[in-house]
Every structure is written in C-alpha cells, then in structure tokens.
Design a protein around this motif. Structure first.
Motif, PDB file in Angstrom:
ATOM      1  N   TYR A 196      21.119   0.560   3.193  1.00 33.09           N
ATOM      2  CA  TYR A 196      19.754   0.026   3.119  1.00 33.09           C
ATOM      3  C   TYR A 196      19.766  -1.501   3.166  1.00 33.09           C
ATOM      4  N   GLU A 197      20.675  -2.127   2.431  1.00 30.02           N
ATOM      5  CA  GLU A 197      20.780  -3.582   2.412  1.00 30.02           C
ATOM      6  C   GLU A 197      21.150  -4.117   3.798  1.00 30.02           C
ATOM      7  N   LYS A 198      22.100  -3.475   4.441  1.00 29.58           N
ATOM      8  CA  LYS A 198      22.547  -3.939   5.759  1.00 29.58           C
ATOM      9  C   LYS A 198      21.448  -3.762   6.807  1.00 29.58           C
ATOM     10  N   ILE A 199      20.757  -2.636   6.743  1.00 31.71           N
ATOM     11  CA  ILE A 199      19.683  -2.384   7.709  1.00 31.71           C
ATOM     12  C   ILE A 199      18.547  -3.382   7.514  1.00 31.71           C
ATOM     13  N   SER A 200      18.268  -3.752   6.272  1.00 28.62           N
ATOM     14  CA  SER A 200      17.230  -4.754   6.006  1.00 28.62           C
ATOM     15  C   SER A 200      17.593  -6.087   6.647  1.00 28.62           C
ATOM     16  N   ARG A 201      18.869  -6.448   6.566  1.00 26.78           N
ATOM     17  CA  ARG A 201      19.305  -7.705   7.204  1.00 26.78           C
ATOM     18  C   ARG A 201      19.204  -7.593   8.727  1.00 26.78           C
ATOM     19  N   TYR A 202      19.542  -6.436   9.258  1.00 26.95           N
ATOM     20  CA  TYR A 202      19.429  -6.249  10.706  1.00 26.95           C
ATOM     21  C   TYR A 202      17.970  -6.327  11.158  1.00 26.95           C
ATOM     22  N   ALA A 203      17.057  -5.836  10.321  1.00 28.95           N
ATOM     23  CA  ALA A 203      15.636  -5.908  10.668  1.00 28.95           C
ATOM     24  C   ALA A 203      15.185  -7.360  10.781  1.00 28.95           C
ATOM     25  N   THR A 204      15.670  -8.202   9.871  1.00 27.05           N
ATOM     26  CA  THR A 204      15.355  -9.625   9.946  1.00 27.05           C
ATOM     27  C   THR A 204      15.952 -10.233  11.210  1.00 27.05           C
ATOM     28  N   LEU A 242      25.094   5.615  -3.437  1.00 26.36           N
ATOM     29  CA  LEU A 242      25.621   4.264  -3.270  1.00 26.36           C
ATOM     30  C   LEU A 242      25.813   3.921  -1.789  1.00 26.36           C
ATOM     31  N   LYS A 243      26.278   4.882  -1.008  1.00 24.48           N
ATOM     32  CA  LYS A 243      26.429   4.651   0.437  1.00 24.48           C
ATOM     33  C   LYS A 243      25.075   4.369   1.075  1.00 24.48           C
ATOM     34  N   ILE A 253      14.068   6.508  -1.133  1.00 27.32           N
ATOM     35  CA  ILE A 253      15.489   6.752  -1.403  1.00 27.32           C
ATOM     36  C   ILE A 253      15.698   7.168  -2.852  1.00 27.32           C
ATOM     37  N   LEU A 254      15.078   6.441  -3.768  1.00 25.02           N
ATOM     38  CA  LEU A 254      15.265   6.723  -5.191  1.00 25.02           C
ATOM     39  C   LEU A 254      14.605   8.038  -5.598  1.00 25.02           C
ATOM     40  N   GLU A 255      13.428   8.321  -5.048  1.00 25.21           N
ATOM     41  CA  GLU A 255      12.729   9.568  -5.378  1.00 25.21           C
ATOM     42  C   GLU A 255      13.496  10.779  -4.861  1.00 25.21           C
ATOM     43  N   GLU A 256      13.948  10.704  -3.608  1.00 25.77           N
ATOM     44  CA  GLU A 256      14.691  11.830  -3.037  1.00 25.77           C
ATOM     45  C   GLU A 256      16.023  12.024  -3.751  1.00 25.77           C
ATOM     46  N   SER A 257      16.640  10.921  -4.128  1.00 25.12           N
ATOM     47  CA  SER A 257      17.905  11.012  -4.851  1.00 25.12           C
ATOM     48  C   SER A 257      17.721  11.746  -6.170  1.00 25.12           C
ATOM     49  N   LYS A 258      16.629  11.451  -6.844  1.00 24.37           N
ATOM     50  CA  LYS A 258      16.351  12.111  -8.126  1.00 24.37           C
ATOM     51  C   LYS A 258      15.992  13.574  -7.924  1.00 24.37           C
ATOM     52  N   ASP A 259      15.117  13.856  -6.950  1.00 26.26           N
ATOM     53  CA  ASP A 259      14.664  15.234  -6.722  1.00 26.26           C
ATOM     54  C   ASP A 259      15.814  16.149  -6.312  1.00 26.26           C
ATOM     55  N   LEU A 260      16.733  15.623  -5.493  1.00 25.81           N
ATOM     56  CA  LEU A 260      17.834  16.443  -4.981  1.00 25.81           C
ATOM     57  C   LEU A 260      19.092  16.322  -5.829  1.00 25.81           C
ATOM     58  N   ASP A 261      19.041  15.440  -6.835  1.00 22.75           N
ATOM     59  CA  ASP A 261      20.216  15.201  -7.678  1.00 22.75           C
ATOM     60  C   ASP A 261      21.419  14.821  -6.813  1.00 22.75           C
ATOM     61  N   LEU A 262      21.198  13.846  -5.943  1.00 19.89           N
ATOM     62  CA  LEU A 262      22.275  13.395  -5.056  1.00 19.89           C
ATOM     63  C   LEU A 262      23.434  12.826  -5.876  1.00 19.89           C
ATOM     64  N   PRO A 263      24.656  13.134  -5.517  1.00 23.23           N
ATOM     65  CA  PRO A 263      25.800  12.523  -6.200  1.00 23.23           C
ATOM     66  C   PRO A 263      25.759  11.003  -6.052  1.00 23.23           C
ATOM     67  N   ASN A 264      26.263  10.294  -7.051  1.00 17.64           N
ATOM     68  CA  ASN A 264      26.249   8.831  -7.013  1.00 17.64           C
ATOM     69  C   ASN A 264      26.969   8.273  -5.799  1.00 17.64           C
ATOM     70  N   ASN A 312      27.304   0.155  16.965  1.00 21.96           N
ATOM     71  CA  ASN A 312      28.745   0.214  16.706  1.00 21.96           C
ATOM     72  C   ASN A 312      29.055   0.142  15.222  1.00 21.96           C
ATOM     73  N   ALA A 313      28.156  -0.462  14.447  1.00 19.35           N
ATOM     74  CA  ALA A 313      28.408  -0.653  13.010  1.00 19.35           C
ATOM     75  C   ALA A 313      27.982   0.534  12.155  1.00 19.35           C
ATOM     76  N   ILE A 314      27.215   1.466  12.710  1.00 15.82           N
ATOM     77  CA  ILE A 314      26.643   2.537  11.887  1.00 15.82           C
ATOM     78  C   ILE A 314      27.696   3.335  11.110  1.00 15.82           C
ATOM     79  N   PRO A 315      28.733   3.878  11.734  1.00 15.98           N
ATOM     80  CA  PRO A 315      29.693   4.665  10.933  1.00 15.98           C
ATOM     81  C   PRO A 315      30.349   3.839   9.820  1.00 15.98           C
ATOM     82  N   SER A 316      30.761   2.612  10.145  1.00 18.04           N
ATOM     83  CA  SER A 316      31.445   1.793   9.139  1.00 18.04           C
ATOM     84  C   SER A 316      30.509   1.363   8.018  1.00 18.04           C
ATOM     85  N   MET A 317      29.205   1.308   8.285  1.00 19.26           N
ATOM     86  CA  MET A 317      28.223   0.993   7.233  1.00 19.26           C
ATOM     87  C   MET A 317      28.360   1.956   6.065  1.00 19.26           C
ATOM     88  N   PHE A 318      28.743   3.186   6.383  1.00 17.78           N
ATOM     89  CA  PHE A 318      28.778   4.249   5.369  1.00 17.78           C
ATOM     90  C   PHE A 318      30.195   4.780   5.147  1.00 17.78           C
TER      91      PHE A 318
END
Length: 336
Positions: free
Chosen positions: A234-242, A228-229, A213-224, A319-325
């Motif tokens: 990423y945090e929410k998906i990590s919790r769902y994985a658990t 941030l989205k 995520i961080l490498e691609e963000s830097k390479d593509l100069d993704l807007p903040n 059902n949560a995917i759109p609201s996640m972002f």
C-alpha cells in the motif's frame, strides 16, 4: 428420510477417536438428492449431507482419491485415516468415506463440477463461493483437470504479463465482482499455495483504501504476515500514484507559459483530489480524467513526453509487483 447404515461403524475407545462421527450423528445426515445416484458405489459424508457417487469418477479425476480408494481397508469395518479422510465404514453396503475437515459446500461444488459440465467452465463466469471451493478441493485432493480449468480461467482477471493488463476483465471470471473478493481469494490462494494468483491479488488488495484493508483484515482474520505484505505494498503503490502525477504533467518542464501553467494546474488538481486506483489505471493504460480545456493548453511535445514518461513508469511498476510482496520476479511465474 435417510435409511440407517447397513452396519454400525466400529469405533475404538481411544482419545484419537473423539472426533469421529458416531452412529447417531451419521443417521442425522441428509442425502443430497441431486448428488445421490442409485447406481453409485461409494458414499461421501460431510457434517451435513451424504453423497452417493462413483468410485471411478473420483479416481479418474483425483490422484489422491485414486490412491486412497486402492487401499484394501476402504469399505471394511475397521477405521483408519488417510490424510483428512476417515474411511473403513459402510452405508447401505457401500463404502463410506468421511470428508473430515471439508466444508459441505466445498464437497458439493467439486462434485457438481465433476458431474455437470454446465456447472463450471473456464469459458463462463462463476460465483466466488464456487471458485473458492474448487481451489480448496482441487489443490487438496489434486483434481488436476479442475485445476487446469482454474488456471486458464484466472488469467483473464489475474494476468502474469503486462500486455494482458490492457484487456484485463473480471466479467468473464465472476458473475458478480466486488473489490472485496480479492481479500477472500488471496487468503484461499495463500492457504492452497496457488502461486500464480498471488502477485496480482496482493497488488489488488494493496491498491484498496486503508480503511478497506483494515476492515477486510479484521473480518477475514488475515494472518499478520499477509496483512504486513499488503500494508507495505500500500505504501509503495501510494508513492507510485504520486509519481504518476509528476510524470504525467511534469509541472516544472520548461515550455511555453500557457503549456506550463496548464500542466501545473493539472498536477495541482491531481494531487488535491487523487483518483482512486490511479496505478491500476496506468497499468491498463486508462487515461487520467482531467479538465479538457486545460488539456488543450498542453503542447504536443509535452503530451508526448508525458506519454513516454508514463510508459516508463508503467513498466517499472509492473516489474516491481512480485518483489513488492516478497514473491520473487515475474520470471518465476512464466511457466505456471
């Protein structure tokens, strides 16, 4: 060798003309031979090539070009601007339209899609550069037929309903798929307001490793705002994985000693070596890879309870995917 234009484009001395192509620059441009039709009646100029094509083809496929080409100054010698297109010059007696701000490869790809039925179709895979070009040009100039093909094509890889996730595939969309494609496609989809793509693209990017995520963000100069989205997702998906591990093995569910012990060990293995794309796999109903001997020790009742709990989590995540972002709900995409 490219012949000179039939008449030199007149330019004013105002500061607004500083970005316009000068006569000398025009003469340096090369013809794109497979997009230079002798019976063409309009010339498109990028910063690299000249394209001699047909007004009727452009107007029939793009409402933007249709309206622009109906203006009386197209083909005359007085410069004017329509959107990002400069026009009013001529080349070999044909109206010259300067594709200001458009990449040469984008112009080439959209013209190939218009003139060669084999170049792009919703029924066969394409390359990422072609796909990005068609999105950019299709939305910017409203090539409605191309956009319809794209909308049909993307549903194979970026569905908007849970049932389609089981059959999700990239093979029919891209000739060569790479997980990093998602970041490039997300950036263009945001820029072009391709809303139907956004929920699954954000989800795919957020389900990558943090370093990716961080490498691609830097390479593509993704807007903040985009980064941030992705990070929040990423945090929410990590919790769902658990949660998937807990609901799949429910280590504290009461049962026989052998079943409970096996589930505790399976859960420990899952948490110690978390599988990549666990949440993606759940949405696609791909089972967790586990020790077969331990799996055999899990009783039938606990297997069923595990399956039911996982299915509930699967629906909850979807059902949560759109609201996640911050993209509303899936209902907002039903009519897309």
């Amino acid at each position: 060798m490219t012949p000179p234009p039939s008449k030199r484009a007149r330019t004013s001395s105002t500061s607004g003309d500083t970005n316009r192509m000068e006569f000398e620059e025009l003469t340096k441009l090369k013809r794109r031979e497979n997009m230079w039709f002798e019976d063409g009646n309009i010339v498109l100029a990028t910063d690299v090539h000249l394209y001699c094509v047909h007004r009727g083809v452009l107007a029939r496929n793009s409402t933007f070009f249709k309206e622009m080409l109906e203006l009386p100054n197209v083909g005359n010698t007085s410069n004017s601007e329509v959107g990002s297109i400069e026009n009013g010059d001529s080349w070999e007696g044909k109206p010259l339209v300067r594709m200001v701000g458009d990449r040469d490869e984008d112009v080439y790809h959209i013209l190939m899609a218009l003139y060669d039925v084999r170049f792009y179709s919703a029924h066969k895979p394409t390359t990422l550069p072609v796909f990005l070009s068609l999105i950019r040009m299709g939305t910017k100039y409203n090539f409605s037929h191309i956009l319809d093909e794209i909308s049909l094509h993307i549903k194979l890889a970026y569905p908007t309903d849970l049932d389609s996730m089981v059959e999700r595939t990239y093979e029919e969309l891209f000739v060569c798929y790479d997980n990093n494609n998602d970041f490039q496609l997300l950036l263009v989809a945001e820029q072009c307001d391709m809303k139907i793509l956004l929920p699954m693209l954000y989800f795919d990017c957020a389900d990558s490793s943090l370093s990716t995520i961080l490498e691609e963000s830097k390479d593509l100069d993704l807007p903040n705002s985009i980064l941030l989205k992705i990070l929040r997702g990423y945090e929410k998906i990590s919790r769902y994985a658990t949660q998937r591990g807990i609901r799949s093995f429910s280590p504290h569910r009461k049962c026989t000693l052998s079943c409970q012990t096996a589930r505790m060990e399976l859960f420990a293995n899952y948490t110690e070596n978390p599988p990549y794309f666990s949440v993606h796999d759940l949405l696609q109903r791909n089972p967790i890879k586990v020790d077969k001997n331990l799996r055999l020790s899990v009783c039938e009742n606990c297997e069923k309870a595990s399956f039911d709990a996982s299915e509930d989590l699967r629906l909850e995540i979807w059902n949560a995917i759109p609201s996640m972002f911050e993209l509303g709900s899936w209902e907002d995409y039903r009519s897309e």
